[in-house]
Design a protein around this motif. Structure first.
Motif, PDB file in Angstrom:
ATOM      1  N   LEU A  41       0.845  -1.185   0.000  1.00  0.00           N
ATOM      2  CA  LEU A  41       0.000   0.000   0.000  1.00  0.00           C
ATOM      3  C   LEU A  41       0.887   1.244   0.000  1.00  0.00           C
ATOM      4  CD1 LEU A  41      -2.927   0.988   0.074  1.00  0.00           C
ATOM      5  CD2 LEU A  41      -2.721   1.141   2.565  1.00  0.00           C
ATOM      6  N   LEU A  42       0.787   2.047  -1.068  1.00  0.00           N
ATOM      7  CA  LEU A  42       1.581   3.259  -1.225  1.00  0.00           C
ATOM      8  C   LEU A  42       0.688   4.465  -0.955  1.00  0.00           C
ATOM      9  CD1 LEU A  42       3.242   2.191  -4.580  1.00  0.00           C
ATOM     10  CD2 LEU A  42       4.164   1.902  -2.281  1.00  0.00           C
ATOM     11  N   LEU A  74      -2.691   0.757  -4.373  1.00  0.00           N
ATOM     12  CA  LEU A  74      -2.469  -0.609  -3.920  1.00  0.00           C
ATOM     13  C   LEU A  74      -1.706  -1.324  -5.029  1.00  0.00           C
ATOM     14  CD1 LEU A  74      -2.910  -2.947  -1.925  1.00  0.00           C
ATOM     15  CD2 LEU A  74      -5.061  -3.434  -3.114  1.00  0.00           C
ATOM     16  N   LEU A  75      -0.434  -1.617  -4.772  1.00  0.00           N
ATOM     17  CA  LEU A  75       0.402  -2.290  -5.770  1.00  0.00           C
ATOM     18  C   LEU A  75       0.354  -3.794  -5.540  1.00  0.00           C
ATOM     19  CD1 LEU A  75       2.525  -2.071  -8.085  1.00  0.00           C
ATOM     20  CD2 LEU A  75       4.251  -2.223  -6.286  1.00  0.00           C
ATOM     21  N   HIS A  76      -0.157  -4.514  -6.529  1.00  0.00           N
ATOM     22  CA  HIS A  76      -0.217  -5.981  -6.472  1.00  0.00           C
ATOM     23  C   HIS A  76       0.799  -6.554  -7.452  1.00  0.00           C
ATOM     24  CE1 HIS A  76      -1.831 -10.086  -6.365  1.00  0.00           C
ATOM     25  NE2 HIS A  76      -1.714 -10.072  -7.679  1.00  0.00           N
ATOM     26  N   VAL A  77       1.679  -7.403  -6.965  1.00  0.00           N
ATOM     27  CA  VAL A  77       2.681  -8.058  -7.803  1.00  0.00           C
ATOM     28  C   VAL A  77       2.375  -9.551  -7.808  1.00  0.00           C
ATOM     29  CG1 VAL A  77       5.132  -8.432  -8.217  1.00  0.00           C
ATOM     30  CG2 VAL A  77       4.368  -6.324  -7.126  1.00  0.00           C
ATOM     31  N   VAL A  87      -8.548  -0.185   3.293  1.00  0.00           N
ATOM     32  CA  VAL A  87      -8.344  -0.803   1.983  1.00  0.00           C
ATOM     33  C   VAL A  87      -8.793  -2.266   2.003  1.00  0.00           C
ATOM     34  CG1 VAL A  87      -6.575  -1.569   0.340  1.00  0.00           C
ATOM     35  CG2 VAL A  87      -6.520   0.756   1.242  1.00  0.00           C
ATOM     36  N   THR A  88      -8.480  -2.967   3.084  1.00  0.00           N
ATOM     37  CA  THR A  88      -8.924  -4.357   3.212  1.00  0.00           C
ATOM     38  C   THR A  88     -10.441  -4.443   3.228  1.00  0.00           C
ATOM     39  OG1 THR A  88      -6.919  -4.921   4.459  1.00  0.00           O
ATOM     40  CG2 THR A  88      -8.774  -6.445   4.623  1.00  0.00           C
ATOM     41  N   ARG A 130      -5.730  -7.801   1.657  1.00  0.00           N
ATOM     42  CA  ARG A 130      -5.002  -7.361   2.849  1.00  0.00           C
ATOM     43  C   ARG A 130      -3.558  -7.034   2.471  1.00  0.00           C
ATOM     44  NH1 ARG A 130      -4.266 -10.864   8.461  1.00  0.00           N
ATOM     45  NH2 ARG A 130      -3.549  -9.137   9.784  1.00  0.00           N
ATOM     46  N   PRO A 131      -3.146  -5.778   2.601  1.00  0.00           N
ATOM     47  CA  PRO A 131      -1.778  -5.410   2.213  1.00  0.00           C
ATOM     48  C   PRO A 131      -0.731  -6.090   3.092  1.00  0.00           C
ATOM     49  CG  PRO A 131      -3.182  -3.465   2.374  1.00  0.00           C
ATOM     50  CD  PRO A 131      -3.929  -4.601   2.993  1.00  0.00           C
ATOM     51  N   ASP A 132       0.437  -6.335   2.503  1.00  0.00           N
ATOM     52  CA  ASP A 132       1.558  -6.892   3.256  1.00  0.00           C
ATOM     53  C   ASP A 132       2.320  -5.791   3.988  1.00  0.00           C
ATOM     54  OD1 ASP A 132       1.303  -9.628   2.243  1.00  0.00           O
ATOM     55  OD2 ASP A 132       1.942  -8.789   0.333  1.00  0.00           O
TER      56      ASP A 132
END
Length: 584
Positions: A157-158, A186-189, A250-251, A257-259
């Motif tokens: 989460l940025l 929200l950056l998802h890789v 955000v969740t 759920r961000p790391d």
């Protein structure tokens, strides 16, 4: 010594001390042969003579009346001087040259968001420690997963705040702001690192903010009450909320759920763009925005510092003049910044690398599980595998708030928004990516996919009963109405609640009902894994009928159940980092 002077020797900029070692192919932080080495950790216990004694305040006469030994300071290491021929008998034992990409440091900034993966070469211990000292951290209060994992998908989460800290920032942001979530991505890789999605969340989106347990300065925990139907940007700064509360929001909003989180203010854009020597942007028209202070003619420009901040802050002179238009211009800017950072002009310049390391670490506030250079480096190594053409910038699908006469906020477009969230949760790429699979995986997937192949019955011939197995109350009836009135599945019925709750929606059918099952799977967007060959049941008319059990993954009537079977909705406004776009 102040922060600017750490890591320097005799007023020499560290960037000027990075030299390419032809034997290893790596950049090394090389000190001059005559430079004293007393700051290396293992030499702190040296005898208090010579220069060491003078630094501690010993009288000057001590060094003249009693000459110091010849080697009061160890000589420079051999590998830091010009390359020499190896001693006899040792040829062939030298390690193979390593590529510099093996030593990467990730520098992330929030704010108007910069996603930076850069190769920092081999840094000396003191300089790495100096970078460590630049980083600030805050607790995640249990809102995150506990930190990213190398063998799992990554969600970072940025957050960019509108807090006006730093020189020259008085003209931006809200006066006296505690630092709201002005820009959030929200950056998802993906798990296989083949692709990534940067999901922009509008600051004016109406959301529910949950109760947030928050660590106070004295170490105690205070629960900050939640709020219903408020702007998303209030998840940070308002009522003492910290980034951990933005994580929880955000969740709640996306189901992801961000790391980890990373936060930065306005200075991030100014310092990072200056560190790389400017970023090229494109304007489709002249812009003169007195609010953001941006004044540029149409065409391409290379901007940095104040001009870069003005560019990403402008909104009244682009698009429809609102926050959604500003999100688009920020995404264009970030794509250009990514291309610049990935270019050889940046990655092969030790001077730029050092400046980026300084700028990036000073711009960051991270969660406490990501609070040192080593952890950032590990994250960088994972993200360094990405190709910019597979980095998608996407915006949460929204619409004007129908409750407002004067439009100031937005609300979710429920169906396309849920589709976007599901694609991220299911690790589905927004771009076409060729993936490598083992033979076993290929065979298993082929067998499951085969359930969807073959003839399909007409919807009017499909017989199915609908059970609620964990979906919200009333879901079975709503799905029945959709099937009968919109999908043409008239031979359907509501069979009430299932015997037990299930996580995922399933369709059970007898072998002779496979054509009906395939037809219904196409309508509902069911995957082959959701189709369960088994037995039929008898319906109210005494005819064999399939059983559709709605699980906890059910999102509503008409919403495709399998994210992988759907394409990114048009409302998501997708773009990729490899393409050059001009602000309109």
């Amino acid at each position: 010594m102040d922060a600017q002077g750490r890591g320097r020797v005799e007023d020499i900029d560290p960037a000027d001390q990075w030299v390419l070692n032809p034997e290893t192919g790596e950049y090394e932080l090389r000190l001059a042969p005559s430079a004293p080495q007393s700051r290396v950790p293992d030499q702190r216990g040296a005898a208090g003579t010579g220069r060491a004694s003078r630094r501690r305040g010993a009288p000057a006469s001590a060094s003249t009346s009693a000459p110091a030994p010849e080697r009061e300071v160890p000589p420079p290491r051999r590998r830091r001087t010009a390359p020499e021929e190896p001693p006899p008998g040792r040829r062939g034992r030298r390690r193979p040259a390593k590529k510099s990409k093996g030593k990467k440091i990730l520098l992330w900034t929030g704010g108007t968001m910069a996603l930076v993966v850069l190769a920092a070469g081999t840094a000396g211990y003191l300089y790495l420690q100096h970078l460590n000292d630049n980083i600030e951290s805050l607790p995640d209060d249990g809102a995150g997963t506990g930190g990213f994992q190398k063998d799992q998908a990554i969600n970072i989460l940025l957050i960019g705040t509108d807090k006006r800290t730093g020189s020259g920032n008085e003209g931006y942001g809200d006066n006296g702001s505690a630092g709201h979530a002005d820009t959030t991505i929200l950056l998802h890789v993906s798990k296989d690192r083949s692709n990534a999605t940067a999901l922009s969340i509008p600051r004016d989106l109406i959301v529910d903010i949950p109760d947030c347990p928050t660590t106070q300065e004295d170490g105690s925990t205070k629960v900050i009450p939640g709020s219903t139907g408020v702007r998303f940007n209030q998840s940070l700064g308002q009522s003492g909320r910290t980034p951990s509360c933005t994580m929880r929001t955000v969740t709640e909003l996306t189901g992801v759920r961000p790391d980890n989180f990373m936060v930065a203010d306005f200075n991030a854009v100014k310092t990072l763009t200056s560190a790389v020597g400017g970023v090229e942007v494109c304007l489709a028209k002249d812009i003169n925005d007195p609010d953001s202070h941006l004044n540029l003619p149409a065409g391409k420009h290379t901007i940095e510092g104040e001009d870069a901040l003005a560019f990403v802050r402008t909104r009244h002179s682009v698009g429809f003049g609102g926050d959604l238009s500003r999100i688009e211009i920020q995404q264009q800017f970030l794509s250009s910044l990514m291309r610049k950072l990935k270019s050889n002009d940046t990655l092969t310049s030790p001077s730029k690398m050092v400046k980026l390391a300084e700028a990036g670490t000073k711009a960051l506030t991270v969660d406490s599980t990501l609070d040192d250079i080593g952890k950032l480096k590990d994250l960088g190594l994972e993200l360094g595998k990405l190709n910019t053409k597979n980095l998608s910038f996407v915006t949460v699908p929204v619409r004007d708030n129908p409750a407002e006469k004067v439009k100031a906020t937005v609300v979710l477009q429920e169906e396309p928004a849920r589709q976007v969230f599901d694609m991220i949760k299911e690790d589905v790429s927004f771009t076409e990516v060729k993936k490598k699979e083992s033979e076993k995986e290929k065979k298993e997937k082929a067998a499951v996919a085969a359930r969807l192949e073959g003839e399909k019955s007409d919807p009017s011939e499909v017989r199915v009963r609908v059970l609620n197995g964990g979906a919200p109350d009333g879901s079975a009836q709503r799905e029945l109405l959709y099937l009968q009135n919109e999908a043409g599945v008239t031979k359907s019925e509501n069979a009430g609640d299932a015997d037990a709750e299930v996580a995922r929606t399933t369709l059970e059918y007898a072998p002779d009902q496979a054509d009906q099952a395939r037809a219904l799977a196409e309508i509902l967007g069911l995957s082959g894994a959701a189709m369960k060959p088994g037995e039929s049941v008898t319906n109210a008319q005494g005819l064999p009928t399939m059983t559709l059990t709605l699980g906890k993954d059910f999102k509503g009537p008409g919403v495709k159940l399998d994210a992988a079977s759907a394409e990114a909705p048009e409302e998501a406004r997708k773009s990729t980092a490899d393409k050059v776009e001009c602000a309109k």
